[in-house]
Design a protein around this motif. Structure first.
Motif, PDB file in Angstrom:
ATOM      1  N   PRO A   1       5.821  -0.657   0.568  1.00 38.77           N
ATOM      2  CA  PRO A   1       4.537  -1.122   1.793  1.00 38.77           C
ATOM      3  C   PRO A   1       3.365  -0.742   2.038  1.00 38.77           C
ATOM      4  CG  PRO A   1       7.085  -1.236   2.312  1.00 38.77           C
ATOM      5  CD  PRO A   1       6.940  -0.443   1.448  1.00 38.77           C
ATOM      6  N   CYS A   2       1.949  -1.344   1.763  1.00 37.80           N
ATOM      7  CA  CYS A   2       1.015  -0.106   2.460  1.00 37.80           C
ATOM      8  C   CYS A   2       0.165  -0.732   3.346  1.00 37.80           C
ATOM      9  CB  CYS A   2      -0.315  -0.966   1.144  1.00 37.80           C
ATOM     10  SG  CYS A   2      -1.849  -0.065   1.052  1.00 37.80           S
ATOM     11  N   ARG A   3      -0.369   0.044   3.449  1.00 29.02           N
ATOM     12  CA  ARG A   3      -1.057   0.252   4.929  1.00 29.02           C
ATOM     13  C   ARG A   3      -2.099  -1.146   5.613  1.00 29.02           C
ATOM     14  NH1 ARG A   3      -6.383   2.939   5.022  1.00 29.02           N
ATOM     15  NH2 ARG A   3      -6.435   3.805   2.591  1.00 29.02           N
ATOM     16  N   CYS A   4      -2.387  -1.644   4.065  1.00 29.63           N
ATOM     17  CA  CYS A   4      -3.513  -2.806   4.076  1.00 29.63           C
ATOM     18  C   CYS A   4      -2.189  -4.619   4.216  1.00 29.63           C
ATOM     19  CB  CYS A   4      -4.143  -2.822   2.665  1.00 29.63           C
ATOM     20  SG  CYS A   4      -3.220  -3.732   1.751  1.00 29.63           S
ATOM     21  N   GLY A   5      -1.120  -3.944   4.265  1.00 27.65           N
ATOM     22  CA  GLY A   5      -0.369  -5.350   4.105  1.00 27.65           C
ATOM     23  C   GLY A   5       0.333  -5.912   3.227  1.00 27.65           C
ATOM     24  N   LYS A   6      -0.384  -5.651   1.970  1.00 27.96           N
ATOM     25  CA  LYS A   6      -0.095  -5.024   1.058  1.00 27.96           C
ATOM     26  C   LYS A   6       1.040  -5.038   0.178  1.00 27.96           C
ATOM     27  CE  LYS A   6      -2.378  -6.332  -2.127  1.00 27.96           C
ATOM     28  NZ  LYS A   6      -4.035  -6.280  -2.630  1.00 27.96           N
ATOM     29  N   ARG A   7       1.959  -4.240  -0.889  1.00 32.49           N
ATOM     30  CA  ARG A   7       2.875  -4.003  -1.955  1.00 32.49           C
ATOM     31  C   ARG A   7       2.760  -3.687  -2.815  1.00 32.49           C
ATOM     32  NH1 ARG A   7       7.871  -3.190   0.111  1.00 32.49           N
ATOM     33  NH2 ARG A   7       8.433  -4.330   2.603  1.00 32.49           N
ATOM     34  N   GLY A   8       3.013  -2.822  -3.246  1.00 32.60           N
ATOM     35  CA  GLY A   8       2.302  -2.322  -4.490  1.00 32.60           C
ATOM     36  C   GLY A   8       0.688  -1.352  -4.938  1.00 32.60           C
ATOM     37  N   CYS A   9       0.737  -1.575  -3.756  1.00 35.41           N
ATOM     38  CA  CYS A   9      -1.143  -0.371  -4.066  1.00 35.41           C
ATOM     39  C   CYS A   9      -1.262   0.767  -4.490  1.00 35.41           C
ATOM     40  CB  CYS A   9      -2.025  -0.895  -3.089  1.00 35.41           C
ATOM     41  SG  CYS A   9      -1.783  -2.775  -2.245  1.00 35.41           S
ATOM     42  N   LEU A  10      -2.518   0.566  -5.832  1.00 35.96           N
ATOM     43  CA  LEU A  10      -2.654   1.840  -6.259  1.00 35.96           C
ATOM     44  C   LEU A  10      -2.357   3.650  -5.217  1.00 35.96           C
ATOM     45  CD1 LEU A  10      -3.520   3.698  -8.478  1.00 35.96           C
ATOM     46  CD2 LEU A  10      -6.380   3.320  -7.811  1.00 35.96           C
ATOM     47  N   ASP A  11      -2.511   3.030  -3.961  1.00 35.71           N
ATOM     48  CA  ASP A  11      -3.042   4.070  -2.925  1.00 35.71           C
ATOM     49  C   ASP A  11      -0.901   4.294  -2.201  1.00 35.71           C
ATOM     50  OD1 ASP A  11      -4.649   4.833  -1.493  1.00 35.71           O
ATOM     51  OD2 ASP A  11      -4.350   3.969   0.172  1.00 35.71           O
ATOM     52  N   THR A  12      -0.702   3.472  -2.424  1.00 32.22           N
ATOM     53  CA  THR A  12       1.538   3.518  -2.129  1.00 32.22           C
ATOM     54  C   THR A  12       1.308   4.596  -3.488  1.00 32.22           C
ATOM     55  OG1 THR A  12       1.920   1.167  -3.164  1.00 32.22           O
ATOM     56  CG2 THR A  12       1.443   1.018  -0.921  1.00 32.22           C
TER      57      THR A  12
END
Length: 371
Positions: free
Chosen positions: A241-252
């Motif tokens: 989970p990403c802080r933006c509400g999506k999953r699997g973002c580059l940030d994660t």
């Protein structure tokens, strides 16, 4: 107010180490008489200065025109940490003075605090308020297309905050907000490693990841100010989970925050991420480096930039991580363009962001963005 030709003269001079009237006329496709008239007005206004380079022994050297360092001063405030960093820069991008203050998350109070710090800051260099041209502010989050409103910042907990207007009311200055990565790209374009590049991408790698693009010499902000949000491109569908509400973002996967979380998940000591021979640490860096390299490779294929600049914290992009990123870039671009895009890296610190914010104010002055 500078006219369009004088704005172009400023941009050409900022991107060079000085230029003669003859060269300016050639580049702008204007007559020497026209250039002389434009330059005369700018000399009288105190924007430019003349210098004569040392003779090479092959005739009289041409008089070079340069921006005067004291032709304008700008302020920059960074809201990226627990303390606000406020700096003063000149027209050459040099930091003349700096100060810090606690970050107050109440926008009206924050505006008052920043405004109250300005008189002492500029007094350090005997600069008066009327010599200040503008104030730039950089933050983590989305900024609207007018650079006036913080649309959303998870770090600050803000939504639709009209910070530019609040600061203008307190300081009397023109205020420009900007996302942190875009501000850093502006700084490198007008004062740094990308001065001569018309098309380049900057990637900021730290606790979060950002990117910004210059196309044909202009910052690309997108229709709503959100262009360049590489951190929230999906790299691993269904991943963390990403802080933006999506999953699997580059940030994660590739940010320093994600790397630290992976270290904790593997019950490794924090420093073991750099320990040679630790297979778990090596796997974490391979995952992060591959994700970041893949994202950069996609940018190269989509935009074909002249230059990629990776801005990183001290000692946070060396060794294996950097090696894997570079390998992943080469693995995921077309074979015909492998190695054709220079990759530069630069170390940043907390003052870099404030200087970048001030650069946003300088950039606005140079190109006279419409309100």
């Amino acid at each position: 107010m500078l006219n369009a030709h004088q704005q172009q003269i400023l941009r050409l001079l900022i991107a060079s180490h000085g230029m003669s009237r003859t060269v300016l006329a050639e580049k702008m496709k204007l007559s020497k008489a026209a250039i002389s008239t434009l330059v005369k007005e700018m000399l009288q206004a105190g924007l430019l200065e003349e210098s004569i380079p040392e003779s090479s022994g092959q005739g009289r050297p041409s008089v070079l025109l340069k921006m005067r360092a004291d032709s304008a001063y700008f302020l920059g405030a960074s809201l990226l940490d627990e303390r606000v960093v406020l700096v003063l820069i000149d027209m050459h991008g040099r930091t003349l003075a700096a100060t810090q203050m606690p970050l107050n998350l109440d926008p009206p109070q924050l505006a008052k605090t920043i405004a109250a710090a300005i008189p002492d800051l500029i007094a350090q260099k005997s600069i008066t308020q009327d010599q200040l041209i503008g104030l730039g502010v950089t933050l983590s989050g989305f900024v609207d297309e007018h650079q006036a409103i913080c649309v959303q910042s998870a770090l600050l907990g803000w939504k639709n905050v009209p910070l530019a207007e609040l600061l203008k009311q307190q300081t009397g200055l023109e205020v420009s907000l900007e996302n942190d990565a875009k501000a850093l790209a502006v700084s490198e374009k007008i004062f740094g490693v990308a001065k001569k590049a018309r098309n380049f991408t900057l990637i900021s790698h730290g606790d979060g990841i950002g990117s910004a693009h210059f196309f044909q010499g202009q910052l690309h902000r997108g229709a709503h100010g959100a262009a360049g949000e590489i951190a929230h491109c999906t790299i691993e569908p269904g991943g963390r989970p990403c802080r933006c509400g999506k999953r699997g973002c580059l940030d994660t996967l590739a940010s320093l925050t994600a790397i630290r979380e992976s270290v904790r998940d593997k019950a490794l000591e924090c420093e073991s991420i750099t320990v040679k021979g630790n297979s778990a640490a090596i796997a974490i860096l391979h995952q992060a480096g591959h994700a970041l390299g893949l994202s950069i490779a996609n940018i190269i294929q989509m935009n074909d930039p002249e230059l990629i600049v990776i801005a990183h914290q001290p000692n946070a992009f060396d060794g294996l991580l950097k090696t894997v990123v570079m390998q992943a870039i080469d693995s995921h671009v077309l074979p015909s363009i492998i190695g054709k895009t220079p990759i530069a890296s630069m170390v940043i610190n907390e003052e870099s962001w404030a200087r970048a914010a001030a650069s946003v104010a300088a950039y606005r002055f140079i190109i006279h963005l419409p309100d």
